[in-house]
Design a protein around this motif. Structure first.
Motif, PDB file in Angstrom:
ATOM      1  N   PRO A 297      -8.410   1.157 -10.247  1.00  0.00           N
ATOM      2  CA  PRO A 297      -8.445   2.508 -10.837  1.00  0.00           C
ATOM      3  C   PRO A 297      -8.118   3.584  -9.809  1.00  0.00           C
ATOM      4  CG  PRO A 297     -10.356   1.221 -11.531  1.00  0.00           C
ATOM      5  CD  PRO A 297      -9.662   0.420 -10.477  1.00  0.00           C
ATOM      6  N   LYS A 298      -7.253   4.517 -10.190  1.00  0.00           N
ATOM      7  CA  LYS A 298      -6.876   5.616  -9.296  1.00  0.00           C
ATOM      8  C   LYS A 298      -8.062   6.528  -8.986  1.00  0.00           C
ATOM      9  CE  LYS A 298      -2.507   4.426  -9.205  1.00  0.00           C
ATOM     10  NZ  LYS A 298      -1.888   3.850  -7.992  1.00  0.00           N
ATOM     11  N   ASP A 299      -9.080   6.501  -9.859  1.00  0.00           N
ATOM     12  CA  ASP A 299     -10.243   7.354  -9.631  1.00  0.00           C
ATOM     13  C   ASP A 299     -10.912   7.036  -8.302  1.00  0.00           C
ATOM     14  OD1 ASP A 299      -9.679   8.339 -12.092  1.00  0.00           O
ATOM     15  OD2 ASP A 299     -11.274   7.279 -13.158  1.00  0.00           O
ATOM     16  N   PHE A 300     -10.878   5.763  -7.888  1.00  0.00           N
ATOM     17  CA  PHE A 300     -11.491   5.380  -6.616  1.00  0.00           C
ATOM     18  C   PHE A 300     -10.814   6.118  -5.461  1.00  0.00           C
ATOM     19  CE2 PHE A 300     -12.990   0.901  -8.120  1.00  0.00           C
ATOM     20  CZ  PHE A 300     -13.772   1.512  -9.092  1.00  0.00           C
ATOM     21  N   TYR A 301      -9.488   6.108  -5.474  1.00  0.00           N
ATOM     22  CA  TYR A 301      -8.751   6.764  -4.401  1.00  0.00           C
ATOM     23  C   TYR A 301      -8.935   8.285  -4.453  1.00  0.00           C
ATOM     24  CZ  TYR A 301      -6.342   2.291  -3.790  1.00  0.00           C
ATOM     25  OH  TYR A 301      -6.050   0.970  -3.560  1.00  0.00           O
ATOM     26  N   GLU A 302      -8.890   8.839  -5.647  1.00  0.00           N
ATOM     27  CA  GLU A 302      -9.025  10.288  -5.773  1.00  0.00           C
ATOM     28  C   GLU A 302     -10.394  10.753  -5.290  1.00  0.00           C
ATOM     29  OE1 GLU A 302      -8.171  11.057  -9.836  1.00  0.00           O
ATOM     30  OE2 GLU A 302      -6.011  10.665  -9.639  1.00  0.00           O
ATOM     31  N   ALA A 303     -11.442  10.002  -5.635  1.00  0.00           N
ATOM     32  CA  ALA A 303     -12.788  10.367  -5.185  1.00  0.00           C
ATOM     33  C   ALA A 303     -12.892  10.282  -3.663  1.00  0.00           C
ATOM     34  CB  ALA A 303     -13.825   9.462  -5.841  1.00  0.00           C
ATOM     35  N   ALA A 304     -12.293   9.237  -3.082  1.00  0.00           N
ATOM     36  CA  ALA A 304     -12.340   9.087  -1.623  1.00  0.00           C
ATOM     37  C   ALA A 304     -11.567  10.201  -0.922  1.00  0.00           C
ATOM     38  CB  ALA A 304     -11.782   7.724  -1.226  1.00  0.00           C
ATOM     39  N   LEU A 305     -10.399  10.554  -1.464  1.00  0.00           N
ATOM     40  CA  LEU A 305      -9.609  11.618  -0.856  1.00  0.00           C
ATOM     41  C   LEU A 305     -10.309  12.976  -0.968  1.00  0.00           C
ATOM     42  CD1 LEU A 305      -6.038  10.580  -2.074  1.00  0.00           C
ATOM     43  CD2 LEU A 305      -6.980  10.332   0.227  1.00  0.00           C
TER      44      LEU A 305
ATOM     45  N   PHE B  26      -8.921   0.314   4.103  1.00  0.00           N
ATOM     46  CA  PHE B  26      -9.917  -0.654   4.553  1.00  0.00           C
ATOM     47  C   PHE B  26     -11.226  -0.597   3.759  1.00  0.00           C
ATOM     48  CE2 PHE B  26      -7.166  -0.588   8.301  1.00  0.00           C
ATOM     49  CZ  PHE B  26      -7.084  -1.940   8.578  1.00  0.00           C
ATOM     50  N   ARG B  27     -11.481   0.516   3.083  1.00  0.00           N
ATOM     51  CA  ARG B  27     -12.733   0.649   2.337  1.00  0.00           C
ATOM     52  C   ARG B  27     -12.585   0.381   0.848  1.00  0.00           C
ATOM     53  NH1 ARG B  27     -17.066   0.404   5.739  1.00  0.00           N
ATOM     54  NH2 ARG B  27     -16.748   1.755   7.558  1.00  0.00           N
ATOM     55  N   ILE B  28     -11.364   0.524   0.323  1.00  0.00           N
ATOM     56  CA  ILE B  28     -11.155   0.351  -1.111  1.00  0.00           C
ATOM     57  C   ILE B  28     -10.169  -0.780  -1.398  1.00  0.00           C
ATOM     58  CG2 ILE B  28     -10.341   1.452  -3.239  1.00  0.00           C
ATOM     59  CD1 ILE B  28     -11.258   4.123  -2.105  1.00  0.00           C
ATOM     60  N   THR B  29      -8.943  -0.621  -0.884  1.00  0.00           N
ATOM     61  CA  THR B  29      -7.875  -1.558  -1.251  1.00  0.00           C
ATOM     62  C   THR B  29      -8.152  -2.980  -0.789  1.00  0.00           C
ATOM     63  OG1 THR B  29      -6.293   0.261  -1.085  1.00  0.00           O
ATOM     64  CG2 THR B  29      -5.405  -1.977  -1.133  1.00  0.00           C
TER      65      THR B  29
ATOM     66  N   ASP C 254     -13.436  13.395  -0.842  1.00  0.00           N
ATOM     67  CA  ASP C 254     -14.508  13.371   0.161  1.00  0.00           C
ATOM     68  C   ASP C 254     -13.973  13.453   1.583  1.00  0.00           C
ATOM     69  OD1 ASP C 254     -16.490  13.255  -1.731  1.00  0.00           O
ATOM     70  OD2 ASP C 254     -16.623  11.063  -1.729  1.00  0.00           O
ATOM     71  N   GLY C 255     -12.663  13.540   1.731  1.00  0.00           N
ATOM     72  CA  GLY C 255     -12.080  13.693   3.059  1.00  0.00           C
ATOM     73  C   GLY C 255     -11.618  12.414   3.709  1.00  0.00           C
ATOM     74  N   ALA C 256     -11.585  11.313   2.961  1.00  0.00           N
ATOM     75  CA  ALA C 256     -11.150  10.038   3.537  1.00  0.00           C
ATOM     76  C   ALA C 256      -9.642  10.054   3.775  1.00  0.00           C
ATOM     77  CB  ALA C 256     -11.528   8.883   2.614  1.00  0.00           C
ATOM     78  N   SER C 257      -9.219   9.418   4.848  1.00  0.00           N
ATOM     79  CA  SER C 257      -7.800   9.305   5.157  1.00  0.00           C
ATOM     80  C   SER C 257      -7.196   8.099   4.455  1.00  0.00           C
ATOM     81  CB  SER C 257      -7.603   9.173   6.665  1.00  0.00           C
ATOM     82  OG  SER C 257      -8.192   7.961   7.129  1.00  0.00           O
ATOM     83  N   ARG C 258      -5.873   7.992   4.498  1.00  0.00           N
ATOM     84  CA  ARG C 258      -5.203   6.813   3.923  1.00  0.00           C
ATOM     85  C   ARG C 258      -5.673   5.537   4.613  1.00  0.00           C
ATOM     86  NH1 ARG C 258      -2.199   8.300  -0.703  1.00  0.00           N
ATOM     87  NH2 ARG C 258      -1.383  10.387  -0.353  1.00  0.00           N
ATOM     88  N   PHE C 259      -5.857   5.640   5.914  1.00  0.00           N
ATOM     89  CA  PHE C 259      -6.341   4.485   6.679  1.00  0.00           C
ATOM     90  C   PHE C 259      -7.705   4.030   6.164  1.00  0.00           C
ATOM     91  CE2 PHE C 259      -8.553   2.583  10.291  1.00  0.00           C
ATOM     92  CZ  PHE C 259      -7.609   1.688  10.766  1.00  0.00           C
ATOM     93  N   THR C 260      -8.591   4.984   5.926  1.00  0.00           N
ATOM     94  CA  THR C 260      -9.937   4.660   5.454  1.00  0.00           C
ATOM     95  C   THR C 260      -9.904   4.082   4.050  1.00  0.00           C
ATOM     96  OG1 THR C 260     -10.850   6.437   6.819  1.00  0.00           O
ATOM     97  CG2 THR C 260     -12.248   5.582   5.045  1.00  0.00           C
ATOM     98  N   THR C 261      -9.095   4.659   3.166  1.00  0.00           N
ATOM     99  CA  THR C 261      -9.039   4.157   1.796  1.00  0.00           C
ATOM    100  C   THR C 261      -8.500   2.723   1.744  1.00  0.00           C
ATOM    101  OG1 THR C 261      -6.854   5.146   1.500  1.00  0.00           O
ATOM    102  CG2 THR C 261      -8.761   6.442   0.782  1.00  0.00           C
TER     103      THR C 261
ATOM    104  N   PHE D 244       0.838  -1.207   0.000  1.00  0.00           N
ATOM    105  CA  PHE D 244       0.000   0.000   0.000  1.00  0.00           C
ATOM    106  C   PHE D 244       0.871   1.254   0.000  1.00  0.00           C
ATOM    107  CE2 PHE D 244      -2.658   3.215   2.165  1.00  0.00           C
ATOM    108  CZ  PHE D 244      -3.758   3.191   1.315  1.00  0.00           C
ATOM    109  N   MET D 245       1.929   1.248   0.786  1.00  0.00           N
ATOM    110  CA  MET D 245       2.834   2.396   0.811  1.00  0.00           C
ATOM    111  C   MET D 245       3.532   2.582  -0.536  1.00  0.00           C
ATOM    112  SD  MET D 245       2.734   3.966   3.738  1.00  0.00           S
ATOM    113  CE  MET D 245       0.961   3.677   3.615  1.00  0.00           C
ATOM    114  N   LEU D 246       3.919   1.484  -1.162  1.00  0.00           N
ATOM    115  CA  LEU D 246       4.624   1.571  -2.431  1.00  0.00           C
ATOM    116  C   LEU D 246       3.733   2.081  -3.560  1.00  0.00           C
ATOM    117  CD1 LEU D 246       6.748  -1.719  -2.433  1.00  0.00           C
ATOM    118  CD2 LEU D 246       7.533   0.601  -1.996  1.00  0.00           C
TER     119      LEU D 246
END
Length: 306
Positions: free
Chosen positions: A193-201, A212-215, A203-210, A90-92
């Motif tokens: 897709p990067k769009d998932f992460y961009e949309a979540a970010l 557990f909710r996406i990855t 909306d104010g989601a943190s890395r932690f949230t993305t 995830f970090m990479l």
């Protein structure tokens, strides 16, 4: 199009199925048969003893110790290995700082890190075990030498300590297997897709949230397969090889590192009790199948597609 379909399918399946039955199914059947005998493994003569070997196994303290150690490896090793691999992957892939033109990026030099993490996979498990056996040597090992150099005089004996030996071996297994799953999970994350992460970010989601909710939900099938794979390795060849090479005895001290595959080997080739060894092997088969079934059942969830 339907004409001759089944003959075509059978024609392709008959050879691989025959090979599978001969080289996989039949040895299992033979092992179960020999578990009811007093075969020594050296003589062609043996007799049926019924369930005597199974009764002996249930009263064998070493067997129960070996079972406990194998189950501990099968549960903790995948948990630690996959947890670390998910974190590093995830970090990479999405853990880097935001850059111009890209809301989600990996850390700089991620390609180099993937190679570094994967490097232990290039080495044979036997080589890894020998290297760490020297490293953990209480008298001349690099680890105790480093501890003494920085002022620690009361250094542990590591593999000679019954309370530490199994944990040391488990740490080595984690070190040499994590890199494979880092690369595997990185490949899976790269396809999200990067769009998932961009949309979540946005909306104010943190890395932690993305995570557990996406990855994790989108990688769950890969994680589940990795859990089964790691459990089978811990219960099978990897667990046997590293314990056999690194531990004192092997399997010691005081059976503190003995695992089921090693006990099967010792009963058959050291003690000349092949019939009893196949009985332990049958128990190992049951444990492995039960582990895989439990992981697949507990980890079952609705498939997510993107």
């Amino acid at each position: 199009m339907q004409h001759g379909k089944y003959r075509f399918i059978v024609g392709f399946l008959v050879v691989p199925m025959a090979l599978y039955v001969i080289f996989v199914i039949w040895p299992f059947i033979q092992s179960i048969y020999y578990s009811f005998t007093d075969w020594t493994g050296l003589s062609p003569d043996f007799k049926m003893v019924g369930f005597d070997n199974y009764a002996k196994m249930l009263d064998d303290d070493v067997f129960w110790k070996s079972l406990q150690h194998s189950v501990l490896l099968a549960v903790l090793l995948p948990l630690v290995t996959l947890g670390l691999a998910l974190f590093f992957a995830f970090m990479l892939n999405v853990g880097g700082r935001r850059r111009k033109g890209a809301a989600v990026t990996g850390v700089r030099g991620s390609g180099f890190y993937k190679i570094a993490y994967f490097f232990p996979q290039v080495l044979s498990i036997a080589i890894v075990a020998i290297l760490f056996q020297f490293a953990f040597d209480p008298a001349q090992g690099m680890i105790n030498g480093t501890l003494k150099a920085v002022g620690f005089d009361d250094v542990p004996t590591w593999l000679g300590d019954p309370d530490l030996a199994l944990w040391v071996i488990m740490a080595v297994l984690v070190w040499c297997t994590t890199g494979f799953f880092v690369v595997l999970f990185s490949a899976g994350m790269a396809s999200i897709p990067k769009d998932f992460y961009e949309a979540a970010l946005l909306d104010g989601a943190s890395r932690f949230t993305t995570f557990f909710r996406i990855t994790l939900p989108l990688l769950w099938d890969t994680v589940q397969s990795g859990w089964v794979y790691m459990g089978i390795l811990a219960l099978g060849a990897e667990g046997f090889a590293i314990v056999h090479i690194m531990s004192v005895g092997p399997g010691g001290p005081d059976y503190s590192t003995t695992v089921l595959p090693l006990y099967v080997y010792q009963a058959a080739f050291r003690d000349g009790q092949a019939g009893y060894a196949t009985t332990i092997g049958v128990a190992l088969l049951i444990v492995t199948l039960a582990f895989a079934a439990i992981v697949m059942r507990v980890g079952r969830r609705e498939r997510l597609e993107f």
